[in-house]
Scaffold this active site. Structure first.
Site, PDB file in Angstrom:
ATOM      1  N   GLU A 119     -18.262  26.776  39.450  1.00  0.00           N
ATOM      2  CA  GLU A 119     -17.504  27.476  38.413  1.00  0.00           C
ATOM      3  C   GLU A 119     -16.025  27.510  38.753  1.00  0.00           C
ATOM      4  OE1 GLU A 119     -15.450  30.914  36.556  1.00  0.00           O
ATOM      5  OE2 GLU A 119     -15.822  30.558  38.676  1.00  0.00           O
ATOM      6  N   GLU A 120     -15.699  27.670  40.035  1.00  0.00           N
ATOM      7  CA  GLU A 120     -14.326  27.930  40.437  1.00  0.00           C
ATOM      8  C   GLU A 120     -13.376  26.768  40.150  1.00  0.00           C
ATOM      9  OE1 GLU A 120     -13.173  30.643  40.991  1.00  0.00           O
ATOM     10  OE2 GLU A 120     -14.601  31.955  41.974  1.00  0.00           O
TER      11      GLU A 120
ATOM     12  N   ASP B 157     -16.867  37.586  44.164  1.00  0.00           N
ATOM     13  CA  ASP B 157     -16.706  36.445  43.266  1.00  0.00           C
ATOM     14  C   ASP B 157     -17.324  35.191  43.875  1.00  0.00           C
ATOM     15  OD1 ASP B 157     -15.870  34.874  41.148  1.00  0.00           O
ATOM     16  OD2 ASP B 157     -13.827  34.655  41.898  1.00  0.00           O
TER      17      ASP B 157
ATOM     18  N   ASP C 135     -20.061  37.992  36.504  1.00  0.00           N
ATOM     19  CA  ASP C 135     -18.998  37.303  37.242  1.00  0.00           C
ATOM     20  C   ASP C 135     -17.711  38.103  37.202  1.00  0.00           C
ATOM     21  OD1 ASP C 135     -17.533  35.436  38.652  1.00  0.00           O
ATOM     22  OD2 ASP C 135     -17.236  34.094  36.939  1.00  0.00           O
TER      23      ASP C 135
ATOM     24  N   HIS D 249     -10.275  35.813  44.840  1.00  0.00           N
ATOM     25  CA  HIS D 249      -9.787  34.549  45.414  1.00  0.00           C
ATOM     26  C   HIS D 249      -8.964  34.737  46.688  1.00  0.00           C
ATOM     27  CE1 HIS D 249      -9.965  32.521  41.142  1.00  0.00           C
ATOM     28  NE2 HIS D 249     -11.140  32.966  41.562  1.00  0.00           N
TER      29      HIS D 249
ATOM     30  N   HIS E 142     -22.309  32.488  39.533  1.00  0.00           N
ATOM     31  CA  HIS E 142     -21.997  31.199  40.161  1.00  0.00           C
ATOM     32  C   HIS E 142     -22.063  31.303  41.681  1.00  0.00           C
ATOM     33  CE1 HIS E 142     -17.699  32.029  41.227  1.00  0.00           C
ATOM     34  NE2 HIS E 142     -17.657  32.698  40.089  1.00  0.00           N
TER      35      HIS E 142
END
Length: 465
Positions: A326-327, A292, A354, A424, A280
């Site tokens: 995606e997030e 990520d 991922d 994140h 992603h």
């Protein structure tokens, strides 16, 4: 007799030569990736020239344009953008928080708004705080003990679970649903312990949702760093009457148009059978999204390049798909599956990366037992590259919407012990990605794609190779 003996020797030697050809092709893929890989170079640009790529942001659009340009330069048969509407949530000015033990006596702690959260009042929110270990504690406490307070979710990731994704799954519900559930009991806000196995000062954001909570009843939600959570918990034990203050001015705006980025090599003999490899393109905004999922995107791009550069001509159509959103919505994955179904496309295999750009260990498969048995027969080909893990389980969020009875879904499984140190958070940055580990991941993915393309999935196995 002599002819019979000759035929027996020929038949006995066939598997050896087939295996030998596979070994040669896979070695060529690894050699090319380790000496002339492009993934690290592409990631450098995505991370350091573009940065965090939150859905709907200028940076996300820049990433779309950059990756399309790079795929065009690979000389693929087709490269295109697939439009998709995505949410646009903005963080605003940096968040601020402190613990107040007495009026005027405060200690600052690191927080960040959770993705999708509403803002606090303009002057911030200050209230007494109540600590819980999970959503299930709310009912035990009841509205009388919660109303007007800030709920502090402090269930940590389980240290004893070697599979860190299992540890993450066991506590992420408090981040995603914590605000919606606490609002039912009259809470004024929520603070959530970061999904992180180590103690540090980095708060980790992530998606959260309000469910069917009316807009007027939605309460602000923020993550606190693990060190901040430990301090807050200890301080509460010493003085249950402390207050917590936090301020954030995030906002949810109207949806905007973005794109999935898609590149394709048309299959030479089975062009209507489609195989996908992807990651992603969006990321959170605190770091630059290197692990990520910039890593997964550039690895997937390099899969097609590695196969081309080593002279392999795929039998089936190979697509790289860089999914958007995606997030905080999975809009890109859902849109791709929707368009594929509308067009009547026959997807037989999909592979997603991922889980970070760390050392690859193997793959996780969502498939039939028959297809899994075929995969296990290839284990020996991966052993020279220290790839040993082949298990049934989760594949990837973006490719999940393509699931049906016949498709084989797979996810690259890198070593996960350091992944949630960065997940994140502000320290998900380029310098934390090791070039060699990233390139090994790309080669491992390309090797599986090669084998799946050559031998086919079990339901559609028409070519023995």
């Amino acid at each position: 007799m002599r002819i019979v003996l000759l035929l027996a020797l020929l038949l006995a030697s066939t598997p050896f030569f087939a295996q030998s050809n596979d070994e040669k092709q896979i070695k060529a893929i690894y050699d090319k990736a380790l000496t002339d890989g492009k993934a690290y170079e592409w990631l450098n640009y995505l991370s350091n020239q573009i940065g965090g790529r939150l859905s709907g942001s200028v940076q996300a659009q820049e990433a779309v344009e950059y990756t399309k340009e790079e795929l065009d330069a690979l000389g693929l048969d087709r490269v295109w953008l697939q439009p998709v509407m995505v949410p646009k949530w903005v963080r605003g000015t940096p968040e601020f928080a402190y613990i107040e033990t007495k009026p005027g006596l405060t200690t600052n702690v690191p927080i960040c708004a959770l993705g999708g959260s509403v803002s606090t009042p303009d002057g911030g929110l200050k209230a007494n705080i109540i600590e819980v270990q999970g959503i299930e504690d709310l009912e035990k406490l009841g509205k009388d003990k919660i109303a007007g307070k800030i709920v502090f979710y402090n269930r940590p990731m389980e240290q004893t679970l070697v599979n860190t994704f299992a540890a993450y799954s066991n506590c992420v519900d408090q981040r995603y649903s914590g605000a919606a559930e606490a609002a039912k009991y009259g809470a004024s806000g929520v603070i959530v312990r970061s999904m992180n196995l180590r103690l540090d000062d980095y708060p980790h954001t992530g998606s959260m949702g309000y469910g069917d909570t009316p807009i007027k009843n939605r309460i602000p939600a923020a993550a606190i760093s693990t060190k901040g959570a430990e301090l807050l918990s200890t301080t509460l034990k010493l003085n249950p009457n402390i207050k917590f203050y936090f301020r954030q001015n995030c906002k949810q705006l109207e949806d905007v148009q973005s794109y999935n980025v898609i590149g394709e090599i048309t299959g030479s003999t089975n062009p209507k059978e489609v195989m996908v490899v992807g990651g992603h393109l969006d990321s959170w905004d605190l770091g630059d999204g290197s692990h990520d999922d910039g890593a997964g995107c550039v690895q997937s791009m390099d899969v097609l390049r590695l196969l081309k550069e080593t002279g392999y001509k795929p039998k089936r159509t190979l697509r790289v798909v860089l999914f958007m959103n995606e997030e905080n919505g999975l809009r890109g994955g859902n849109k791709y599956a929707e368009v594929a179904q509308t067009n009547g496309e026959n997807h037989v295999f999909a592979l997603e990366s991922d889980s970070g750009g760390f050392t690859p260990r193997g793959f996780s498969f969502d498939c039939s037992d028959e297809n899994f048995e075929q995969v296990l027969s290839w284990k020996g080909l991966f052993e020279p590259y220290l790839i040993h893990l082949f298990e049934k389980g989760h594949s990837g969020a973006d490719i999940g919407p393509m699931k049906n009875e016949s498709i084989v879904l797979a996810g690259l499984v890198p070593d996960s012990q350091r992944y949630f140190d960065h997940h994140h958070a502000e320290n998900d940055t380029f310098e934390h990605v090791n070039k060699r580990e990233l390139q090994l991941g790309a080669a491992t993915m390309a090797s599986l794609i090669y084998l799946m393309d050559k031998y086919g999935t079990v339901p559609s196995q028409k070519i023995k190779g």
